[in-house]
Design a protein around this motif. Structure first.
Motif, PDB file in Angstrom:
ATOM      1  N   UNK A 262       0.819  -1.203   0.000  1.00 61.54           N
ATOM      2  CA  UNK A 262       0.000   0.000   0.000  1.00 61.54           C
ATOM      3  C   UNK A 262       0.857   1.258   0.000  1.00 61.54           C
ATOM      4  N   UNK A 263       0.672   2.104  -1.005  1.00 63.89           N
ATOM      5  CA  UNK A 263       1.429   3.354  -1.088  1.00 63.89           C
ATOM      6  C   UNK A 263       0.806   4.403  -0.173  1.00 63.89           C
ATOM      7  N   UNK A 264       1.661   5.143   0.520  1.00 68.77           N
ATOM      8  CA  UNK A 264       1.202   6.292   1.321  1.00 68.77           C
ATOM      9  C   UNK A 264       1.849   7.531   0.725  1.00 68.77           C
ATOM     10  N   UNK A 265       1.274   7.990  -0.377  1.00 73.53           N
ATOM     11  CA  UNK A 265       1.863   9.120  -1.089  1.00 73.53           C
ATOM     12  C   UNK A 265       1.541  10.430  -0.390  1.00 73.53           C
ATOM     13  N   UNK A 266       2.539  11.277  -0.323  1.00 72.02           N
ATOM     14  CA  UNK A 266       2.372  12.607   0.262  1.00 72.02           C
ATOM     15  C   UNK A 266       3.371  13.549  -0.390  1.00 72.02           C
ATOM     16  N   UNK A 401      30.029   7.255 -16.595  1.00 74.76           N
ATOM     17  CA  UNK A 401      29.174   7.070 -15.428  1.00 74.76           C
ATOM     18  C   UNK A 401      27.784   6.610 -15.830  1.00 74.76           C
ATOM     19  N   UNK A 402      26.895   6.579 -14.865  1.00 75.48           N
ATOM     20  CA  UNK A 402      25.522   6.128 -15.104  1.00 75.48           C
ATOM     21  C   UNK A 402      24.539   7.175 -14.604  1.00 75.48           C
ATOM     22  N   UNK A 403      23.461   7.368 -15.371  1.00 79.05           N
ATOM     23  CA  UNK A 403      22.357   8.230 -14.952  1.00 79.05           C
ATOM     24  C   UNK A 403      21.114   7.354 -14.879  1.00 79.05           C
ATOM     25  N   UNK A 404      20.584   7.205 -13.686  1.00 80.08           N
ATOM     26  CA  UNK A 404      19.426   6.339 -13.473  1.00 80.08           C
ATOM     27  C   UNK A 404      18.263   7.212 -13.017  1.00 80.08           C
ATOM     28  N   UNK A 405      17.153   7.087 -13.713  1.00 73.38           N
ATOM     29  CA  UNK A 405      16.009   7.944 -13.423  1.00 73.38           C
ATOM     30  C   UNK A 405      14.746   7.117 -13.250  1.00 73.38           C
ATOM     31  N   UNK A 406      13.803   7.651 -12.491  1.00 72.03           N
ATOM     32  CA  UNK A 406      12.525   6.985 -12.238  1.00 72.03           C
ATOM     33  C   UNK A 406      11.416   8.024 -12.297  1.00 72.03           C
ATOM     34  N   UNK A 407      10.372   7.708 -13.045  1.00 71.30           N
ATOM     35  CA  UNK A 407       9.216   8.591 -13.150  1.00 71.30           C
ATOM     36  C   UNK A 407       8.252   8.316 -12.001  1.00 71.30           C
ATOM     37  N   UNK A 408       7.863   9.361 -11.294  1.00 70.53           N
ATOM     38  CA  UNK A 408       6.823   9.289 -10.280  1.00 70.53           C
ATOM     39  C   UNK A 408       5.587   9.956 -10.878  1.00 70.53           C
ATOM     40  N   UNK A 409       4.644   9.125 -11.324  1.00 71.46           N
ATOM     41  CA  UNK A 409       3.521   9.610 -12.120  1.00 71.46           C
ATOM     42  C   UNK A 409       2.551  10.441 -11.296  1.00 71.46           C
ATOM     43  N   UNK A 410       1.901  11.399 -12.011  1.00 70.24           N
ATOM     44  CA  UNK A 410       0.829  12.183 -11.385  1.00 70.24           C
ATOM     45  C   UNK A 410      -0.470  11.387 -11.328  1.00 70.24           C
ATOM     46  N   UNK A 411      -0.562  10.272 -12.037  1.00 72.12           N
ATOM     47  CA  UNK A 411      -1.852   9.606 -12.214  1.00 72.12           C
ATOM     48  C   UNK A 411      -2.496   9.196 -10.904  1.00 72.12           C
ATOM     49  N   UNK A 412      -1.700   8.932  -9.886  1.00 68.17           N
ATOM     50  CA  UNK A 412      -2.260   8.534  -8.600  1.00 68.17           C
ATOM     51  C   UNK A 412      -2.430   9.723  -7.672  1.00 68.17           C
ATOM     52  N   UNK A 413      -2.248  10.929  -8.206  1.00 70.05           N
ATOM     53  CA  UNK A 413      -2.266  12.130  -7.375  1.00 70.05           C
ATOM     54  C   UNK A 413      -3.560  12.903  -7.541  1.00 70.05           C
ATOM     55  N   UNK A 414      -3.785  13.842  -6.622  1.00 73.55           N
ATOM     56  CA  UNK A 414      -4.941  14.728  -6.752  1.00 73.55           C
ATOM     57  C   UNK A 414      -4.693  15.687  -7.921  1.00 73.55           C
ATOM     58  N   UNK A 415      -5.725  15.995  -8.732  1.00 72.17           N
ATOM     59  CA  UNK A 415      -5.532  16.919  -9.855  1.00 72.17           C
ATOM     60  C   UNK A 415      -4.978  18.277  -9.433  1.00 72.17           C
ATOM     61  N   UNK A 416      -5.230  18.680  -8.190  1.00 70.38           N
ATOM     62  CA  UNK A 416      -4.822  20.018  -7.761  1.00 70.38           C
ATOM     63  C   UNK A 416      -3.318  20.193  -7.718  1.00 70.38           C
ATOM     64  N   UNK A 417      -2.573  19.098  -7.613  1.00 70.57           N
ATOM     65  CA  UNK A 417      -1.125  19.245  -7.493  1.00 70.57           C
ATOM     66  C   UNK A 417      -0.421  19.004  -8.819  1.00 70.57           C
ATOM     67  N   UNK A 418      -1.176  18.785  -9.870  1.00 71.39           N
ATOM     68  CA  UNK A 418      -0.537  18.599 -11.178  1.00 71.39           C
ATOM     69  C   UNK A 418       0.028  19.926 -11.682  1.00 71.39           C
ATOM     70  N   UNK A 419       1.123  19.877 -12.466  1.00 68.85           N
ATOM     71  CA  UNK A 419       1.704  21.122 -12.962  1.00 68.85           C
ATOM     72  C   UNK A 419       0.800  21.783 -13.981  1.00 68.85           C
TER      73      UNK A 419
END
Length: 419
Positions: A262-266, A401-419
């Protein structure tokens, strides 16, 4: 009688089970079947209304035909109803493999004695039926338009009803795939829960004897009778090193198994979480460590984000280049999809041919000079990225070197915090 054309490997006795797979409840009490998806019910109602209006007739229905009944799941001009398959007009022609158009059913030998024609149930005259055939060849039932008076839809109008019938099938196919996805998700959640429970139990059962062994190793190393140069010291060192490595592996396996729970996103500060992750590794951000971080706000599970950053920073520290001072830059890029968190270092890097294998659980690249590890760090980061609706991406850093990136999607977020 028309030749029956049936879908692959679906026996007539299996119709009800196959229909249930499409989210349709045939109902044991004789009631009208229920659609699992309310949006699908609304879409089908709109389609039958359009079919009736296109052809200038008062009635249109979507019939689902089980092994013993005809059940209407959407209707225009009449209330959805249920009848026996023997009484159904569509049951006589829906497996014919083509559209049936009858100007006057009372003059057609297939329907002249049918209760929907004789007045026992209705007095249908004009009748047209289009089979609802799925992509697998299974025929669920029919899209039917009819009238108690005469009607003469043109070939073009009937063609449009056939198009609407395909749209009906698309709605039902979509519901079918949605149910399959829901079942797969439920199975995945069950599997993850079992994995976490198993890993926790094994970790607990093994940690106790391991810590006991390591405790005795430390006592033996401090024994005044075992002086430097004593042969037992070398054996104790081997035992201690192996035990500590096993403990690290247990912790990594447990950490890996807990991701996807269970994710507890904040709202979290990337800089604050990075500082915590670096502190866990015994380093501080700044010039001395060579680790810098640009702050950004994102919505994430702070525990899992910290775990991801700790793993990536640990990799940068463990796989630094012997030819240059370590430099690690933690950053973030905000897009419409979400926030992409990246960790770029100037270490030994990961060759393109090895990048897919690098994220597989318990896989180590075993390169000369590499530090010891369990092969679960990047695999855990991959699961964290997936849990947040994104992907883990591995690229090279310009200059090495290495560049490692991960996308944290807005899809599970409230619309109010989208850019």
């Amino acid at each position: 009688m028309d030749t029956v054309v049936y879908g692959p490997a679906v026996a007539e006795s299996d119709r009800t089970a196959a229909i249930r797979n499409y989210g349709l409840d045939p109902g044991a009490d004789g009631g009208a079947p229920l659609l699992a998806d309310g949006d699908a019910a609304g879409a089908l109602t709109n389609l039958v209304r359009l079919a009736a209006r296109l052809c200038g007739v008062p009635y249109s229905v979507v019939n689902i035909i089980t092994d013993d009944r005809q059940r209407q799941i959407a209707a225009s001009g009449v209330d959805p109803a249920v009848c026996s398959r023997d009484d159904s007009m569509c049951a006589k022609v829906f497996l014919a493999g083509r559209t049936t158009v009858v100007p006057d059913a009372s003059q057609d030998p297939r329907f002249v004695d049918n209760p929907f024609v004789t007045g026992v149930i209705a007095s249908v005259r004009f009748y047209a039926s289009v089979p609802l055939e799925t992509t697998s060849g299974f025929v669920l039932g029919s899209l039917c338009i009819f009238s108690e008076g005469s009607a003469s839809p043109t070939a073009e109008q009937i063609g449009m009803v056939e198009v609407l019938a395909r749209q009906v099938v698309e709605v039902l196919e979509l519901q079918h795939r949605t149910l399959q996805l829901s079942d797969a998700l439920a199975e995945l959640q069950r599997s993850n829960a079992m994995l976490g429970e198993f890993a926790g139990r094994v970790s607990h059962d093994l940690r106790i004897p391991l810590t006991t062994i390591l405790g005795y190793v430390e006592l033996a190393e401090d024994d005044p009778d075992i002086q430097p140069g004593h042969p037992a010291l070398e054996y104790l060192e081997f035992i201690g090193r192996g035990g500590r490595r096993m403990l690290r592996t247990l912790e990594d396996v447990l950490e890996y198994s807990r991701v996807d729970g269970g994710l507890r996103r904040e709202r979290v500060s990337l800089l604050a979480v990075t500082e915590e992750a670096a502190h866990d590794l015994g380093v501080e951000l700044g010039f001395a460590s060579g680790i810098s971080c640009a702050d950004a706000e994102l919505l994430a599970d702070p525990v899992q984000l910290r775990m991801l950053l700790q793993n990536l920073l640990a990799n940068s520290l463990n796989y630094r280049s012997p030819e240059r001072d370590l430099k690690v830059a933690v950053g973030a890029a905000v897009t419409r999809q979400g926030v992409t968190v990246s960790v770029a270092d100037n270490g030994v890097g990961i060759l393109p041919a090895d990048r897919k294998r690098a994220v597989e659980p318990l896989v180590r690249l075993n390169r000369a000079g590499d530090a010891p590890g369990t092969g679960l760090g990047l695999a855990t980061c991959q699961r964290i990225a997936h849990a947040h609706g994104g992907e883990l991406d591995i690229q090279g850093t310009p200059g090495g070197g290495a560049t490692i990136s991960a996308l944290f999607s807005w899809e599970l977020s409230e619309p109010a915090v989208r850019p």
